[in-house]
Write a protein that holds these residues in place. Structure first.
Motif, PDB file in Angstrom:
ATOM      1  N   ILE A   1       0.838  -1.199   0.000  1.00  8.70           N
ATOM      2  CA  ILE A   1       0.000   0.000   0.000  1.00  8.70           C
ATOM      3  C   ILE A   1       0.874   1.251   0.000  1.00  8.70           C
ATOM      4  O   ILE A   1       0.648   2.199  -0.761  1.00  8.70           O
ATOM      5  N   LYS A   2       1.886   1.245   0.866  1.00 11.32           N
ATOM      6  CA  LYS A   2       2.800   2.390   0.933  1.00 11.32           C
ATOM      7  C   LYS A   2       3.578   2.534  -0.374  1.00 11.32           C
ATOM      8  O   LYS A   2       3.783   3.654  -0.876  1.00 11.32           O
ATOM      9  N   LEU A   3       3.982   1.407  -0.943  1.00  8.22           N
ATOM     10  CA  LEU A   3       4.728   1.440  -2.199  1.00  8.22           C
ATOM     11  C   LEU A   3       3.853   1.969  -3.330  1.00  8.22           C
ATOM     12  O   LEU A   3       4.300   2.783  -4.150  1.00  8.22           O
ATOM     13  N   ALA A   4       2.601   1.524  -3.377  1.00  9.87           N
ATOM     14  CA  ALA A   4       1.689   2.014  -4.415  1.00  9.87           C
ATOM     15  C   ALA A   4       1.469   3.510  -4.274  1.00  9.87           C
ATOM     16  O   ALA A   4       1.337   4.223  -5.282  1.00  9.87           O
ATOM     17  N   GLY A   5       1.452   3.991  -3.041  1.00  7.45           N
ATOM     18  CA  GLY A   5       1.283   5.419  -2.825  1.00  7.45           C
ATOM     19  C   GLY A   5       2.414   6.235  -3.414  1.00  7.45           C
ATOM     20  O   GLY A   5       2.209   7.360  -3.885  1.00  7.45           O
ATOM     21  N   THR A   6       3.618   5.663  -3.420  1.00  7.60           N
ATOM     22  CA  THR A   6       4.755   6.386  -4.001  1.00  7.60           C
ATOM     23  C   THR A   6       4.631   6.497  -5.519  1.00  7.60           C
ATOM     24  O   THR A   6       5.296   7.332  -6.134  1.00  7.60           O
ATOM     25  N   TYR A   7       3.791   5.657  -6.138  1.00  5.14           N
ATOM     26  CA  TYR A   7       3.555   5.730  -7.581  1.00  5.14           C
ATOM     27  C   TYR A   7       2.340   6.597  -7.915  1.00  5.14           C
ATOM     28  O   TYR A   7       1.901   6.631  -9.062  1.00  5.14           O
ATOM     29  N   GLY A   8       1.796   7.269  -6.915  1.00  5.16           N
ATOM     30  CA  GLY A   8       0.685   8.171  -7.162  1.00  5.16           C
ATOM     31  C   GLY A   8      -0.676   7.529  -7.166  1.00  5.16           C
ATOM     32  O   GLY A   8      -1.643   8.137  -7.649  1.00  5.16           O
ATOM     33  N   VAL A   9      -0.814   6.313  -6.634  1.00  3.92           N
ATOM     34  CA  VAL A   9      -2.122   5.658  -6.560  1.00  3.92           C
ATOM     35  C   VAL A   9      -2.948   6.345  -5.477  1.00  3.92           C
ATOM     36  O   VAL A   9      -2.490   6.515  -4.341  1.00  3.92           O
ATOM     37  N   SER A  10      -4.160   6.729  -5.798  1.00  5.37           N
ATOM     38  CA  SER A  10      -5.011   7.472  -4.867  1.00  5.37           C
ATOM     39  C   SER A  10      -5.607   6.549  -3.810  1.00  5.37           C
ATOM     40  O   SER A  10      -5.637   5.320  -3.960  1.00  5.37           O
ATOM     41  N   MET A  11      -6.117   7.153  -2.735  1.00  3.76           N
ATOM     42  CA  MET A  11      -6.732   6.390  -1.651  1.00  3.76           C
ATOM     43  C   MET A  11      -7.923   5.558  -2.117  1.00  3.76           C
ATOM     44  O   MET A  11      -8.025   4.375  -1.784  1.00  3.76           O
ATOM     45  N   PRO A  12      -8.876   6.127  -2.877  1.00  4.23           N
ATOM     46  CA  PRO A  12      -9.988   5.300  -3.344  1.00  4.23           C
ATOM     47  C   PRO A  12      -9.543   4.097  -4.171  1.00  4.23           C
ATOM     48  O   PRO A  12     -10.140   3.020  -4.099  1.00  4.23           O
ATOM     49  N   GLU A  13      -8.492   4.288  -4.987  1.00  3.80           N
ATOM     50  CA  GLU A  13      -7.990   3.163  -5.783  1.00  3.80           C
ATOM     51  C   GLU A  13      -7.435   2.070  -4.882  1.00  3.80           C
ATOM     52  O   GLU A  13      -7.671   0.876  -5.109  1.00  3.80           O
TER      53      GLU A  13
END
Length: 336
Positions: free
Chosen positions: A46-58
């Motif tokens: 989840i943290k890694l995906a956040g670094t790629y700009g994935v939004s919270m709803p996604e």
């Protein structure tokens, strides 16, 4: 008509014989270790995906969207699809609404905070459960549990106090504590649902309602990503679902009191992922406050186990059902 002496009594023919649950503590602990690793992996992804700009709803959508077909498919091919049946869809929807808010807090904490800090704050769920029991339900709480609550929140103050943690967003700390509150609240909803529905149905309906709710925000927050990002999103959904199954499996072979202590191993996984994947070491305040929070959780667990042994099992709700149904995003801990 008189009955023959050789005929068995009607009660002997109709009285069900309860099946004994297999007892294998070593296997249960191994499965629980697998659950902590799977869920820690999910938070890392989840943290890694956040670094790629994935939004919270996604993130929320993919976390739930993977669980729905996996659970439904597993039950269908094993001939147990009927376990998903329910007569209380509104109750499931209410539980999903509260649980989705908890998932939001967990994702926010994992994204904003170092993984060990977010994991440690998740251990506060039993503390909030005791407060809800005393303040909202007006039930008696003895000095052991009050002492544990005080010690646990002292640990929170240490973590959130002056020091290196000051460089971490306060919103992340609030999200971590919010997750603890909501996990504690959900445990009471699960107690009610467990009276009529199977644990696996609670997990399934939570995932389904959560997926549908998150999908409403995708037109506004969703966007196309690189293929490797979708692999991360699928992997985090798989890890979360696997963690839930491991939790359920561990409770087939031992009691909650036997395996719950293993949950704290997740702090080791989180620290390792933080160091290896993100190159960050947890603030020194984490190592000062975490022992207090963990000790508080263990005291509450021990006390609940002690009190449970004094109550007739016929009048108690199956703790394993509650644990199995609890959302895997914050490793479930009973504290009611």
């Amino acid at each position: 008509m008189t009955s023959s002496p050789d005929m068995p009594a009607p009660s002997a023919k109709t009285r069900p014989v309860p099946a004994e649950r297999p007892h294998n503590p070593l296997l249960a602990i191994s499965l629980r270790l697998g659950a902590t690793l799977a869920l820690a992996t999910m938070f890392m992804l989840i943290k890694l995906a956040g670094t790629y700009g994935v939004s919270m709803p996604e993130l929320m959508f993919w976390r739930q969207a993977i669980s729905v077909p996996l659970i439904a498919g597993a039950l269908y091919f094993t001939g147990q699809f009927g376990k998903l049946g329910t007569r209380r869809p509104l109750a499931h929807a209410g539980r999903a609404a509260v649980g989705t808010a908890g998932l939001f807090c967990n994702i926010a904490a994992s994204t904003l905070l170092p993984l060990p800090v977010a994991t440690t704050l998740g251990f506060t769920a039993p503390l909030f459960a005791v407060l809800i029991t005393a303040i909202v339900l007006r039930e008696h709480v003895g000095r052991w549990r009050w002492t544990a609550v005080i010690a646990g929140f002292a640990g929170v103050l240490v973590i959130a106090g002056p020091g290196e943690i000051a460089n971490v967003p306060v919103l992340g700390v609030a999200a971590g504590l919010g997750a603890g509150i909501i996990v504690a609240t959900v445990s009471f909803q699960i107690r009610d649902l467990a009276r009529t529905d199977t644990p696996i149905s609670m997990v399934f309906w939570f995932a389904l309602f959560g997926m549908l709710g998150a999908s409403l925000f995708l037109p506004f927050y969703g966007r196309w990503h690189e293929p490797q990002v979708y692999l991360i999103l699928i992997a985090l959904g798989l890890a979360g679902t696997l963690g839930q199954f491991f939790i359920a499996a561990s409770l087939r072979y031992a009691s909650v009191a036997t395996v719950v202590v293993i949950d704290y191993v997740s702090l080791i996984w989180a620290t390792t992922y933080g160091l290896v994947i993100f190159g960050s070491w947890p603030p020194h305040t984490t190592w000062l406050g975490a022992p207090l929070i963990i000790a508080a959780g263990l005291i509450i667990t021990w006390r609940e186990h002690y009190l449970f042994r004094r109550v007739s099992t016929a009048s108690a709700i199956d703790a394993s059902a509650l644990e199995e149904a609890a959302e895997g995003e914050a490793v479930p801990r009973s504290g009611t």
